[in-house]
Design a protein around this motif. Structure first.
Motif: not given
Length: 268
Positions: A225-235
């Motif tokens: 779920r990389r993309e959704a989590l990066i959107a939430a917490e930053g890369e």
């Protein structure tokens, strides 16, 4: 040295977000708001080990988002207070208690467990702490306080996932510590501190394998779920958490860091 990584604030402030719920379910098999190495089997065992009844008054140290405390209160019918130093976690926990109409016997307080606990002597029948003792300074003082607030024959259960079992490099210690304050314990040290506080040590269980399993599942669930989590917490933070989980997996699989579950009882 890796920069500080945010695991807990993200998990608790985004508690209601579907992607974090999906990660918890994929990691643990059910959603109890978990951010620990506790399996479902251990979650079910803790009330039995503590000998809880509907008349029990219970304290959870490090309650996080409060979902597990909610389950214990609902399942056992007991009264429970949860404390944690993380404000978003406490806010979420009290919301859950209100939503479940359990506020009369389930409450949560923002509290620093390294200080004198705001409870009277012999106030509780049982105390437990899931993977949080390693975050709290002054472990002997914490154990002394737990002893004080427990009734005679009251039980205390806690887990420690940072018992040193082998050689750990300074880089690995830095990564393993990147999400916050940590204390690493030599073998046998917790047992000595428990006895020094006045407790009878009932037992110690090695649960290292489950920490390795959960770390693997947690990292994989987040990666999917990389993309959704990066959107939430930053890369940068996403990659930092993944690096942390990979480190936990490696150190526990190789038994260089151990996770033990301790059960202690205050004499009658």
């Amino acid at each position: 040295m890796p920069e500080k990584v945010d695991l807990y604030d993200s998990a608790y402030s985004h508690y209601e977000a579907d992607v974090y719920r999906q990660v918890r379910i994929a990691t643990y098999g059910e959603d109890l708001g978990q951010t620990s190495w506790v399996t479902n089997q251990e979650s079910a065992e803790i009330p039995r080990i503590l000998q809880l009844t509907p008349n029990s008054h219970v304290l959870e140290i490090g309650c996080g988002s409060g979902r597990y405390a909610l389950q214990v209160a609902q399942t056992m019918g007991c009264s429970l207070i949860g404390i944690d130093s993380n404000a978003p976690g406490i806010e979420n926990a009290n919301s859950l208690a209100r939503a479940g109409n359990l506020s009369e016997r389930l409450s949560f307080q923002h509290c620093d467990a390294s200080q004198k606990l705001p409870f009277s002597d012999a106030a509780f029948d049982a105390v437990f702490a899931n993977d949080v003792m390693c975050h709290i300074p002054g472990r002997q003082s914490v154990l002394d306080e737990v002893f004080r607030i427990l009734k005679p024959l009251g039980r205390f259960v806690f887990s420690d996932a940072l018992v040193i079992g082998g050689i750990v490099s300074h880089q690995e210690i830095a990564i393993r510590s990147s999400i916050g304050y940590y204390l690493f314990s030599p073998p046998g040290h917790n047992e000595n501190l428990i006895r020094q506080a006045g407790f009878h040590l009932i037992g110690v269980s090695d649960t290292t394998h489950q920490a390795a399993t959960i770390a693997t599942r947690w990292r994989n669930a987040r990666d999917e779920r990389r993309e959704a989590l990066i959107a939430a917490e930053g890369e940068a933070n996403f990659e930092g958490v993944q690096r942390f989980l990979s480190c936990v997996q490696k150190l526990t699989e190789e038994n260089r860091l151990l996770r033990n579950l301790y059960t202690a009882q205050k004499p009658g």
